[in-house]
Write an enzyme that holds these catalytic residues in place. Structure first.
Site, short mmCIF file in Angstrom:
data_model
loop_
_atom_site.label_atom_id
_atom_site.label_comp_id
_atom_site.label_asym_id
_atom_site.label_seq_id
_atom_site.Cartn_x
_atom_site.Cartn_y
_atom_site.Cartn_z
N PRO A 1 56.37 20.64 9.24
CG PRO A 1 58.33 19.54 8.70
CD PRO A 1 57.95 20.47 9.50
CG LEU A 2 52.04 20.03 11.19
CD1 LEU A 2 51.37 20.82 11.49
CD2 LEU A 2 52.27 18.88 12.00
CD GLN B 1 60.06 17.06 6.68
OE1 GLN B 1 59.27 16.17 6.34
NE2 GLN B 1 60.34 16.76 7.31
CB CYS C 1 58.14 10.89 7.74
SG CYS C 1 55.76 9.99 7.58
CE LYS D 1 60.20 17.70 11.59
NZ LYS D 1 59.31 16.64 12.15
CG ASN E 1 59.26 18.63 17.07
OD1 ASN E 1 59.45 17.09 16.35
ND2 ASN E 1 58.18 19.33 17.52
N GLY E 2 59.11 18.59 20.17
CA GLY E 2 58.08 17.29 20.50
C GLY E 2 57.43 18.05 22.08
CG ASP E 3 55.06 16.47 24.12
OD1 ASP E 3 54.69 15.97 23.05
OD2 ASP E 3 55.27 15.21 25.32
NE ARG F 1 51.93 16.63 18.75
CZ ARG F 1 51.82 15.69 19.98
NH1 ARG F 1 50.45 15.20 20.34
NH2 ARG F 1 52.68 16.22 20.52
C1 LIG Z 1 49.78 15.88 11.35
C2 LIG Z 1 50.32 15.50 11.25
C3 LIG Z 1 51.52 15.79 10.32
C4 LIG Z 1 52.99 15.75 10.33
N1 LIG Z 1 53.76 15.59 9.38
C5 LIG Z 1 54.93 16.21 8.86
C6 LIG Z 1 56.10 15.46 7.82
O1 LIG Z 1 55.30 15.66 7.14
N2 LIG Z 1 57.10 15.62 7.82
C7 LIG Z 1 58.12 15.57 9.58
O2 LIG Z 1 59.12 15.96 9.08
N3 LIG Z 1 57.59 15.84 10.35
C8 LIG Z 1 55.85 15.17 10.07
N4 LIG Z 1 55.00 15.07 11.28
C9 LIG Z 1 55.87 15.48 12.84
C10 LIG Z 1 55.61 16.53 14.11
O3 LIG Z 1 56.77 17.98 12.87
C11 LIG Z 1 56.67 16.87 14.91
O4 LIG Z 1 57.81 16.55 15.17
C12 LIG Z 1 55.60 16.41 15.96
O5 LIG Z 1 54.74 16.05 16.07
C13 LIG Z 1 56.04 16.78 17.14
O6 LIG Z 1 55.84 17.69 17.53
P1 LIG Z 1 54.62 17.44 18.44
O7 LIG Z 1 54.90 17.12 19.42
O8 LIG Z 1 55.27 19.20 18.44
O9 LIG Z 1 53.92 17.75 17.80
C14 LIG Z 1 53.60 15.09 12.03
C15 LIG Z 1 52.84 15.40 12.84
C16 LIG Z 1 51.81 15.10 12.44
C17 LIG Z 1 50.58 15.13 13.63
#
Ligand SMILES: Cc1cc2nc3c(=O)[nH]c(=O)nc-3n(C[C@H](O)[C@H](O)[C@H](O)COP(=O)(O)O)c2cc1C
Length: 330
Positions: free
Chosen positions: A20-21, A74, A104, A143, A203-205, A228
């Site tokens: 979710p973003l 979510q 969050c 999460k 999750n992460g990177d 991302r």
């Molecule tokens: C623009 C943006 C919006 C996000 N929105 C949510 C969200 O709505 N819910 C959530 O659980 N995590 C949210 N996240 C966190 C991501 O889901 C993820 O946990 C975090 O970016 C780490 O993963 P990555 O390193 O692959 O980016 C958001 C992250 C970004 C960058």
């Protein structure tokens, strides 16, 4: 017949989920991910307090393109009651997974005791999980992050709580309330993996196929969630999934495919928001899509001034030509 969860966690093939973003995973983005074969797609986080108070606002608040499956819905909030009321409101859309946001860190949400703040309050988090579990019999996940304050590693307690409350799986983002300048801590994700018996998603990177494979190797997780890495690269989850299934690196999307998805995404946004707002939202996506082309930095500012679909198409052609005609000299 196998259930969705049995298929997702079949044992041999790690699961690949799109994260979710907030501000990104709207209807248009869900459709684009579906077009690019993402195996599991997420909604933006859904505000349960607002929906519980203003259920008639559902059509305006909810960004959910009906008919896309499997979809992970979510929820965020601080109240078990609000969560349950929201589930009743969205049940007709048949979510394949309900996920509770406990990660969050945004001030507005954290201050309201929701999102990551729940990791400071295990009893409240438990009440929420218990209430949601008893109102929704489908796949349920939470999460989380590693904890709130760096070093205060609470994820194992949350994972154990989730498992004992009948949650089906958990996603662990390997960070505390820290910025992205710190790399995700995959070893701590592995420690969470080791303390429970139900599936754990790391999750992460994750930005490449190799990152996904390395996270699985390093943590023993049952799957990966990409956040991302989706930006400007909606093909990534589908390619990772294929890679996990076959062991063969699937081809990169062709230039033709990249241009098709670029134009399609803009079109979906215009369908969702109308031309003016759709274009404003697309500007950031355009910058993400075009990041991979050479010498694109000189066009970046221009992207954020465009006001018509045709201007995006013209600019993209200019960038592609510029890339082809000016090979890198370094
Ligand atoms: C623009 C943006 C919006 C996000 N929105 C949510 C969200 O709505 N819910 C959530 O659980 N995590 C949210 N996240 C966190 C991501 O889901 C993820 O946990 C975090 O970016 C780490 O993963 P990555 O390193 O692959 O980016 C958001 C992250 C970004 C960058």
């Amino acid at each position: 017949m196998k259930t969705f969860l049995q298929t997702l966690f079949s044992g041999e093939v790690p699961a690949t989920l799109s994260a979710p973003l907030a501000g990104v995973s709207d209807e248009a983005f869900q459709r684009i991910l579906r077009d690019c074969n993402a195996p599991v797609i997420s909604t933006e986080m859904i505000p349960t307090a607002s929906l519980a108070k203003h259920p008639k606002g559902l059509p305006k608040i909810l960004r959910w393109y009906p008919g896309i499956h499997p979809i992970n819905a979510q929820l965020f909030g601080y109240s078990a009651e609000h969560m349950v009321q929201t589930i009743d409101l969205i049940r007709y859309l048949q979510p394949d997974i309900i996920d509770i946001n406990m990660g969050c860190p945004a001030k507005k949400i954290f201050r309201n005791a929701a999102g990551l703040a729940l990791m400071n309050d295990l009893p409240r988090a438990t009440r929420i999980v218990r209430a949601v579990r008893s109102s929704f019999s489908g796949p349920l996940s939470i999460k989380i992050r590693l904890g709130v304050q760096p070093g205060d590693f609470r994820a194992p307690d949350f994972a154990r709580m989730a498992e004992s409350e009948g949650v089906d799986f958990i996603t662990v983002h390997g960070r505390y309330r820290t910025t992205y300048s710190q790399p995700a801590d995959w070893d701590s994700i592995a420690a969470v993996r080791d303390c429970v018996s139900f599936p754990v998603i790391g999750n992460g990177d994750i930005f490449t196929l190799e990152d996904a494979r390395n996270l699985i190797k390093r943590t023993g997780c049952n799957g990966v969630m990409i956040a991302r890495g989706l930006l400007g690269n909606p093909w990534l989850p589908g390619r990772i999934d294929r890679f996990f299934r076959t062991g063969v690196i699937p081809p990169e999307p062709t230039l033709q495919e990249r241009l098709r998805v670029f134009a399609q995404h803009l079109d979906y946004l215009i369908q969702q928001y109308g031309e003016r707002k759709g274009i404003l939202i697309f500007r950031k996506h355009a910058a993400w899509y075009l990041k991979g082309f050479r010498h694109v930095s000189q066009f970046r500012r221009q992207i954020f001034t465009l006001t018509r679909p045709e201007e995006f198409y013209k600019l993209v052609i200019q960038i592609v030509l510029n890339d082809a005609l000016n090979p890198r000299t370094d």
